[in-house]
Design an enzyme around this catalytic site. Structure first.
Site, PDB file in Angstrom:
ATOM      1  N   ARG A  52       0.853  -1.185   0.000  1.00  0.00           N
ATOM      2  CA  ARG A  52       0.000   0.000   0.000  1.00  0.00           C
ATOM      3  C   ARG A  52       0.892   1.239   0.000  1.00  0.00           C
ATOM      4  O   ARG A  52       1.906   1.300   0.713  1.00  0.00           O
ATOM      5  CB  ARG A  52      -0.890   0.046   1.248  1.00  0.00           C
ATOM      6  CG  ARG A  52      -2.089  -0.878   1.226  1.00  0.00           C
ATOM      7  CD  ARG A  52      -3.139  -0.467   0.176  1.00  0.00           C
ATOM      8  NE  ARG A  52      -4.299  -1.342   0.179  1.00  0.00           N
ATOM      9  CZ  ARG A  52      -4.401  -2.472  -0.538  1.00  0.00           C
ATOM     10  NH1 ARG A  52      -3.433  -2.844  -1.342  1.00  0.00           N
ATOM     11  NH2 ARG A  52      -5.507  -3.199  -0.481  1.00  0.00           N
ATOM     12  N   GLU A  58      -3.703   7.036  -4.217  1.00  0.00           N
ATOM     13  CA  GLU A  58      -4.275   6.314  -5.347  1.00  0.00           C
ATOM     14  C   GLU A  58      -5.735   6.712  -5.592  1.00  0.00           C
ATOM     15  O   GLU A  58      -6.486   6.846  -4.628  1.00  0.00           O
ATOM     16  CB  GLU A  58      -4.223   4.808  -4.980  1.00  0.00           C
ATOM     17  CG  GLU A  58      -3.887   3.927  -6.123  1.00  0.00           C
ATOM     18  CD  GLU A  58      -3.631   2.503  -5.672  1.00  0.00           C
ATOM     19  OE1 GLU A  58      -2.618   2.258  -5.002  1.00  0.00           O
ATOM     20  OE2 GLU A  58      -4.465   1.655  -5.995  1.00  0.00           O
ATOM     21  N   HIS A  66      -1.571  -0.550  -9.874  1.00  0.00           N
ATOM     22  CA  HIS A  66      -2.126  -1.512  -8.897  1.00  0.00           C
ATOM     23  C   HIS A  66      -2.566  -2.812  -9.572  1.00  0.00           C
ATOM     24  O   HIS A  66      -3.750  -3.166  -9.574  1.00  0.00           O
ATOM     25  CB  HIS A  66      -3.294  -0.881  -8.127  1.00  0.00           C
ATOM     26  CG  HIS A  66      -3.579  -1.574  -6.824  1.00  0.00           C
ATOM     27  ND1 HIS A  66      -4.015  -0.921  -5.701  1.00  0.00           N
ATOM     28  CD2 HIS A  66      -3.478  -2.888  -6.457  1.00  0.00           C
ATOM     29  CE1 HIS A  66      -4.184  -1.790  -4.705  1.00  0.00           C
ATOM     30  NE2 HIS A  66      -3.863  -2.992  -5.144  1.00  0.00           N
TER      31      HIS A  66
HETATM   32  C1  8YV Z   1      -6.758  -6.064  -4.983  1.00  0.00           C
HETATM   33  C2  8YV Z   1      -5.016  -5.712  -3.139  1.00  0.00           C
HETATM   34  O1  8YV Z   1      -6.812  -5.981  -6.345  1.00  0.00           O
HETATM   35  O2  8YV Z   1      -6.223  -7.484  -2.152  1.00  0.00           O
HETATM   36  C3  8YV Z   1      -5.555  -6.484  -1.988  1.00  0.00           C
HETATM   37  O3  8YV Z   1      -5.273  -6.069  -0.845  1.00  0.00           O
HETATM   38  O4  8YV Z   1      -4.269  -4.846  -2.946  1.00  0.00           O
HETATM   39  C4  8YV Z   1      -5.338  -5.910  -4.568  1.00  0.00           C
HETATM   40  O5  8YV Z   1      -4.488  -6.846  -5.102  1.00  0.00           O
HETATM   41  C5  8YV Z   1      -7.672  -5.037  -4.420  1.00  0.00           C
HETATM   42  O6  8YV Z   1      -7.452  -4.776  -3.089  1.00  0.00           O
HETATM   43  C6  8YV Z   1      -9.084  -5.426  -4.601  1.00  0.00           C
HETATM   44  O7  8YV Z   1      -9.938  -4.805  -3.680  1.00  0.00           O
END
Ligand code: 8YV
Length: 329
Positions: A244, A273, A291
Site C-alpha cells: 500500500r 491512489e 495496482h
Molecule cells: C486487490 C489488493 O486488487 O487485495 C488487496 O489487498 O491490494 C489488490 O491486489 C484489491 O485490493 C481489490 O480490492
C-alpha cells in the site's frame, strides 16, 4: 439472516463467472458500468444491502458505516487489504468484515519480482527505446547499464504470506534474504529461506540493496518508510512497493530520487491512489504500475470464490472463514 436470498450489493464489476454464481445464490445487485461509487452511492448501498461487497476503491469509513441500516450484517471485501474499511466501527455495530487472503499471494509476489527486475535492469526504459532511432542506433558496451541483482541483499518489510513468497522467488535469483517483521517467522521458514531477521528496521535499511514493502497498511505502518528512515538507505538502493502506498512517505521518496539519494523505485501502489505523484511520473528511475499485483484472471476468480464462500457460510449461520477483527490490524 433470513432463509430467503440475502440482498448483496457488489460495488464493482467482477469476473463473469463470479457474478453469475453470485446471481444464482443471492439477490445480487451488480455494477454493470464498473464506475467507482461515490461516498453517497455507498451510503445508499449500505441502507439497503444485507451484504456489501466492496473493493479497494471504496472508502467504507465511519460515516458510511454509521449511516448503514440495521439490515447490513456483512461487509465481504473483494481484496485482502482492509484499510479501505473502518473495521472497528463495523465490528462495534455488529457488522462482520471478511477479506480474501491467500489467493493473491503468488501473483503479488510475481509482481514484486517483476518490479525488482524492471528497476534494476531498466526494462521499461529499454523497451521504450526500441523503435526510437534517436535513442537507440545499435548495441553499445556502455549504454543502458543497470545493476546486477544476483548476490545483493533484499530487505523485506512484512514477512507474511506475500513476503515469504517474495523471499522464495528472490532466493532463486541469488538474492540474500533479510526481513523486518513484528516477530521472527518460524525457525523452519528462516532456515528454508536462509533469512536473517532484523528487529530494528533502521539497522536493516542501512545495509540493504533492495527494499520490498510487503506489510499491510495499518495505523502502525503508516509512513513506516518515513523521510528519516529512507535517509538511512544507501544511495544505490532501490525500493519496491506492492502493498500500500501509505506505508511510504511518497513525497520524501520522490525528493530522494531527484537528488540521487535513491537509485530507483518500483511502485504498484500509491499514497493517494489513483492519483500518482507528478514528480514520480516525470522520473525515469521510477517504474510505475497501476495496482496490478493481483491482476490475473485466476487470482480475481479465486478472490470472487472466497467472497462467495464467506457470504454463503455467513448466511448459513456459520462463522465465515476469512473474518477480520480489529485485533488483527
Ligand atoms: C486487490 C489488493 O486488487 O487485495 C488487496 O489487498 O491490494 C489488490 O491486489 C484489491 O485490493 C481489490 O480490492
Amino acid at each position: 439472516m433470513p432463509t430467503r436470498k440475502p440482498t448483496v450489493i457488489v460495488t464493482r464489476r467482477l469476473p463473469d463467472v463470479v457474478e453469475t454464481r453470485m446471481r444464482e445464490l443471492f439477490a445480487t445487485t451488480l455494477n454493470e458500468t464498473d464506475a467507482p461509487m461515490s461516498q453517497s452511492d455507498l451510503v445508499e448501498a449500505v441502507k439497503t444491502a444485507e451484504v456489501l461487497v466492496p473493493t479497494v476503491t471504496d472508502r467504507i469509513d465511519k460515516s458510511v458505516i454509521m449511516q448503514a441500516g440495521d439490515q447490513l450484517k456483512l461487509i465481504a471485501n473483494f481484496g485482502t487489504g482492509v484499510d479501505n474499511i473502518d473495521v472497528e466501527t463495523a465490528t462495534n455495530r455488529g457488522i462482520t468484515v471478511t477479506n480474501t487472503p491467500g489467493v493473491l499471494t503468488e501473483d503479488t509476489a510475481d509482481m514484486t519480482l517483476a518490479l525488482i527486475l524492471a528497476v534494476s535492469r531498466r526494462v521499461i526504459e529499454g523497451a521504450d527505446a526500441i523503435g526510437n532511432e534517436e535513442v537507440w542506433q545499435g548495441w553499445s558496451p556502455t549504454w543502458m547499464l543497470g545493476r546486477r541483482i544476483y548476490g545483493k541483499r533484499l530487505g523485506i518489510i512484512g514477512m507474511g504470506r506475500i513476503g515469504q513468497a517474495v523471499a522464495r522467488r528472490a532466493k532463486a535469483f541469488g538474492l540474500q534474504i533479510h526481513y523486518h517483521n513484528r516477530k521472527p517467522v518460524h525457525a523452519s521458514i528462516e532456515e528454508e529461506l536462509e533469512a536473517t531477521y532484523w528487529e530494528s528496521l533502521d539497522q536493516m535499511l542501512a545495509r540493504m540493496d533492495i527494499i520490498s514493502v510487503n506489510c499491510p497498511h495499518t495505523p502502525g505502518t503508516y509512513h513506516l518508510l518515513s523521510a528519516r528512515r529512507m535517509q538511512l538507505l544507501k544511495p544505490t538502493a532501490i525500493i519496491v512497493n506492492t502493498a500500500r502506498g501509505e506505508v511510504i512517505d511518497e513525497n520524501a521518496m520522490a525528493r530522494m530520487l531527484e537528488k540521487d539519494e535513491l537509485a530507483g523505485v518500483g511502485l504498484d501502489v500509491f499514497e493517494h491512489e489513483p492519483a500518482v505523484n507528478p514528480r514520480l511520473l516525470k522520473n525515469p528511475k521510477a517504474v510505475l504500475m497501476p495496482h496490478m499485483g493481483s491482476a490475473t484472471i485466476e487470482g480475481r476468480v479465486d478472490m470472487g470464490e472466497k467472497v462467495i464462500i464467506n457470504i454463503k457460510t455467513f448466511v448459513d449461520g456459520h462463522k465465515p472463514p476469512d473474518r477480520v477483527v480489529p485485533a488483527m490490524l
